[in-house]
Scaffold this motif. Structure first.
Motif, PDB file in Angstrom:
ATOM      1  N   ILE A   4      -6.752  43.423  35.069  1.00  0.00           N
ATOM      2  CA  ILE A   4      -7.912  42.429  34.546  1.00  0.00           C
ATOM      3  C   ILE A   4      -7.793  41.559  33.969  1.00  0.00           C
ATOM      4  CG2 ILE A   4      -9.618  43.012  32.516  1.00  0.00           C
ATOM      5  CD1 ILE A   4      -9.787  45.555  32.930  1.00  0.00           C
ATOM      6  N   SER A   5      -8.186  40.203  34.088  1.00  0.00           N
ATOM      7  CA  SER A   5      -7.596  39.149  33.801  1.00  0.00           C
ATOM      8  C   SER A   5      -8.829  38.607  32.375  1.00  0.00           C
ATOM      9  CB  SER A   5      -7.906  37.635  34.527  1.00  0.00           C
ATOM     10  OG  SER A   5      -7.794  36.228  33.803  1.00  0.00           O
ATOM     11  N   GLU A   6      -8.943  38.240  31.725  1.00  0.00           N
ATOM     12  CA  GLU A   6      -9.834  37.780  30.292  1.00  0.00           C
ATOM     13  C   GLU A   6      -9.996  36.673  30.420  1.00  0.00           C
ATOM     14  OE1 GLU A   6      -9.372  39.743  26.773  1.00  0.00           O
ATOM     15  OE2 GLU A   6      -8.073  41.398  27.083  1.00  0.00           O
ATOM     16  N   THR A  57     -13.999  39.497  31.574  1.00  0.00           N
ATOM     17  CA  THR A  57     -13.313  40.236  32.656  1.00  0.00           C
ATOM     18  C   THR A  57     -13.305  39.753  33.946  1.00  0.00           C
ATOM     19  OG1 THR A  57     -14.272  42.147  32.492  1.00  0.00           O
ATOM     20  CG2 THR A  57     -12.602  41.243  30.425  1.00  0.00           C
ATOM     21  N   CYS A  62      -8.802  34.615  37.166  1.00  0.00           N
ATOM     22  CA  CYS A  62     -10.454  34.086  37.127  1.00  0.00           C
ATOM     23  C   CYS A  62     -11.207  32.886  37.320  1.00  0.00           C
ATOM     24  CB  CYS A  62     -10.876  33.711  35.079  1.00  0.00           C
ATOM     25  SG  CYS A  62     -10.439  35.125  33.866  1.00  0.00           S
TER      26      CYS A  62
END
Length: 118
Positions: A4-6, A57, A62
């Motif tokens: 997961i990338s924020e 997320t 992203c």
């Protein structure tokens, strides 16, 4: 979770229809902006310019979020394309460092009138 990338993105525009449309699109793009849970979308106005801010997320990075905006800008049939083209977009991607703290891994900008991010 490592996959997961924020991310964070802010879109400044004087076109309320554009901002409303983007809020709707961002909310419905499940894998792009809502991978680990629903995107947090806030709106407001500063010095007469309206904006939306989105904390979200994505899966792995992203990049798909930045591509989402680039694809809308490239789409000659998007009815709000001119307003999107004339908007200011700033985004950031956060990654976890070795201490478990988030740090900025990537910044993107699109100035009014530009079609691509830098």
């Amino acid at each position: 979770m490592a996959n997961i990338s924020e991310g964070y993105v802010c879109i400044d525009s004087n076109d309320k229809d554009l901002l409303s449309d983007l809020k709707e699109k961002i909310s419905s793009e499940n894998q792009i902006f809502n991978y680990g849970g629903p995107a947090d979308i806030m709106d407001g106005s500063v010095d007469g310019t309206d904006y939306i801010e989105v904390m979200f997320t994505s899966e792995w990075s992203c990049d798909s979020a930045w591509s989402f905006f680039e694809n809308l800008i490239e789409n000659q049939n998007y009815p709000l394309r001119e307003s999107l083209l004339n908007s200011n977009i700033e985004g950031r991607e956060y990654k976890e460092d070795e201490n478990g703290d988030n740090e900025i891994a990537k910044r993107i900008f699109k100035k009014p009138g530009k079609e691509t991010f830098s």
